[in-house]
Motif scaffolding. Structure first.
Motif, PDB file in Angstrom:
ATOM      1  N   ARG A   3       0.844  -1.057  -0.230  1.00 36.24           N
ATOM      2  CA  ARG A   3      -0.071  -0.040  -0.071  1.00 36.24           C
ATOM      3  C   ARG A   3       0.889   1.321   0.042  1.00 36.24           C
ATOM      4  N   PRO A   4       0.419   2.326  -0.672  1.00 36.36           N
ATOM      5  CA  PRO A   4       1.174   3.448  -0.681  1.00 36.36           C
ATOM      6  C   PRO A   4       1.122   3.895   0.672  1.00 36.36           C
ATOM      7  N   ARG A   5       2.210   4.928   0.911  1.00 33.66           N
ATOM      8  CA  ARG A   5       2.502   5.298   2.382  1.00 33.66           C
ATOM      9  C   ARG A   5       2.403   6.973   2.280  1.00 33.66           C
ATOM     10  N   TRP A   6       1.787   7.644   3.050  1.00 36.55           N
ATOM     11  CA  TRP A   6       1.442   9.221   3.115  1.00 36.55           C
ATOM     12  C   TRP A   6       1.865   9.240   4.463  1.00 36.55           C
ATOM     13  N   VAL A  25       1.220   7.398   9.598  1.00 40.01           N
ATOM     14  CA  VAL A  25       1.455   6.892   8.338  1.00 40.01           C
ATOM     15  C   VAL A  25       0.090   6.541   7.988  1.00 40.01           C
ATOM     16  N   PHE A  26      -0.308   7.181   6.812  1.00 42.96           N
ATOM     17  CA  PHE A  26      -1.716   6.959   6.191  1.00 42.96           C
ATOM     18  C   PHE A  26      -1.507   5.947   4.953  1.00 42.96           C
ATOM     19  N   THR A  27      -2.565   5.483   4.451  1.00 41.10           N
ATOM     20  CA  THR A  27      -2.769   4.532   3.286  1.00 41.10           C
ATOM     21  C   THR A  27      -3.323   5.635   1.935  1.00 41.10           C
ATOM     22  N   THR A  28      -3.891   6.609   2.420  1.00 44.86           N
ATOM     23  CA  THR A  28      -4.517   7.234   1.441  1.00 44.86           C
ATOM     24  C   THR A  28      -4.017   8.743   1.691  1.00 44.86           C
ATOM     25  N   GLN A  29      -4.132   9.716   0.473  1.00 41.95           N
ATOM     26  CA  GLN A  29      -3.688  11.075   0.489  1.00 41.95           C
ATOM     27  C   GLN A  29      -4.801  11.738   1.616  1.00 41.95           C
ATOM     28  N   LEU A  53       3.825  17.101   2.663  1.00 44.13           N
ATOM     29  CA  LEU A  53       3.336  15.855   2.570  1.00 44.13           C
ATOM     30  C   LEU A  53       4.228  14.826   1.622  1.00 44.13           C
ATOM     31  N   LEU A  54       4.402  13.738   2.146  1.00 48.41           N
ATOM     32  CA  LEU A  54       5.284  12.851   1.511  1.00 48.41           C
ATOM     33  C   LEU A  54       4.732  11.684   1.077  1.00 48.41           C
ATOM     34  N   HIS A  55       4.815  11.106  -0.215  1.00 46.51           N
ATOM     35  CA  HIS A  55       4.309   9.911  -0.467  1.00 46.51           C
ATOM     36  C   HIS A  55       5.398   8.976  -0.889  1.00 46.51           C
ATOM     37  N   ASP A  56       5.488   7.963  -0.082  1.00 46.63           N
ATOM     38  CA  ASP A  56       6.531   6.893  -0.227  1.00 46.63           C
ATOM     39  C   ASP A  56       7.986   7.705  -0.118  1.00 46.63           C
TER      40      ASP A  56
END
Length: 69
Positions: A3-6, A25-29, A53-56
């Motif tokens: 899963r993507p990490r935000w 850490v979140f799975t969605t923006q 905001l960082l995505h992965d």
């Protein structure tokens, strides 16, 4: 499935990592942005001046300056 990490990078006025607790850490923006909407006042009160905001691990949106409390 991975899963993507935000997550939020929290920075103080001097440009250093803020002393506040690290972002969850979140799975969605959407979830990450909702959390910030609920927490920004508390973050600003603890010395956070800028959030990213960082995505992965890569910055995904422009930096956001938090108003001083």
């Amino acid at each position: 499935m991975i899963r993507p990490r935000w997550e939020w990078s929290l920075v103080d006025a001097e440009g250093q990592a803020a002393p506040a607790a690290p972002s969850p850490v979140f799975t969605t923006q959407y979830d990450a942005e909702q959390w910030l909407g609920e927490q920004w006042r508390e973050l600003a009160a603890t010395g956070v001046a800028v959030v990213r905001l960082l995505h992965d691990g890569t910055q995904a949106t422009p930096s956001i300056e938090l108003p001083a409390p």
